[in-house]
Design a protein around this motif. Structure first.
Motif: not given
Length: 283
Positions: A1-5, A20-24, A82-88, A132-137
């Motif tokens: 499974m790919a990492k999520v950015k 920094e915590k969620y590497d955003i 990475y797979d990517i999620i963008v929130i605008t 971010g918490e979900a990606a870390i998880g």
């Protein structure tokens, strides 16, 4: 499974610690004074923006990142696996979301998910921290995107502005509203509904009354605050008011995390100095 950015635009007003915590990663919007163009938070910060406003006697305009700006960012992280999620920012307030969609269309499907937050500033931050918490998880991007989209209508944002001047000059209130608002010392409480700004309430008198009313509204709804987290966001010149609101909320909401953030240049352009907002996600 790919990492999520997680990628956001600069209107989210995230703190350095959260980034920094969620590497955003952030794709900045632009603020423009006539022919001069600056990347929000990169080439110009709010203190410099307000100084330029005073020197030039005009307000800057804001502009969305271009599809090319997004494409460069997407390519960087796709190349890293990475797979990517963008929130605008809300699509009703900016073309940022549409430009991100255009950029994403250049890449393989099911690698990039674009989410319209339907919001601004820490209304976006509230969603970003959950993502971010979900990606870390270790959750997959598609699942995270589904979760965030379901939370979009549950975000609650209200803010008090110090003067109607910036909203008036930016075309977000008319001359009559600006005149009578100033004459009657009305402090509007602005909210976000269906992706657009609206006047949630009007308080006549000093600003503290408006802040107290906004605080009371949050406290009244305390049983419905999700994730035990509230964001307070303020622009230049009113750190004392931000501390006042933080103290009041801490007294009434023990156990709820209060996250303090500062408004960036794009938000400051439209709302002005001494703006203060509260946001959270409702259960």
């Amino acid at each position: 499974m790919a990492k999520v950015k997680i990628i956001v635009d600069s209107t989210c007003d995230l703190t350095e610690d959260i980034m920094e915590k969620y590497d955003i990663a952030i794709v900045p919007l632009y603020v423009e004074f006539d022919e001069e163009s600056y990347r929000d938070g990169v080439d110009i910060v709010p203190e410099q923006l307000f100084q330029k406003v005073k020197e030039k006697g005009i307000l800057p305009k804001s502009a969305a990142p271009s599809p090319f700006d997004f494409s460069m960012c997407f390519q960087k992280y796709l190349d890293q696996g990475y797979d990517i999620i963008v929130i605008t920012i809300s699509t009703k307030m900016s073309s940022t979301y549409q430009n991100a969609l255009v950029a994403a269309s250049e890449f393989p499907q099911n690698r990039i998910w674009i989410i319209d937050s339907g919001n601004i500033t820490t209304g976006i931050s509230s969603l970003v921290t959950v993502a971010g918490e979900a990606a870390i998880g270790g959750r997959p991007a598609e699942e995270i995107a589904k979760t965030i989209k379901a939370l979009v209508p549950k975000v609650r944002v209200n803010f008090v502005i110090d003067t109607l001047e910036y909203l008036y000059k930016g075309g977000r209130c008319n001359a009559v509203e600006n005149f009578f608002g100033s004459l009657l010392r009305i402090k509007p409480i602005i909210g976000v509904q269906n992706g657009s700004l609206y006047v949630a309430d009007k308080v006549r008198g000093d600003k503290k009354r408006a802040l107290d009313k906004m605080i009371a509204k949050v406290i009244k709804n305390k049983e419905n605050i999700a994730f035990d987290r509230i964001f307070i966001n303020n622009s230049c010149g009113n750190d004392d008011e931000a501390e006042y609101v933080k103290t009041k909320l801490q007294q009434e909401l023990p156990g709820v995390e209060i996250v303090m953030t500062k408004a960036g240049c794009v938000i400051s352009t439209h709302c002005g100095e001494k703006t203060l907002g509260i946001s959270y996600i409702q259960k």
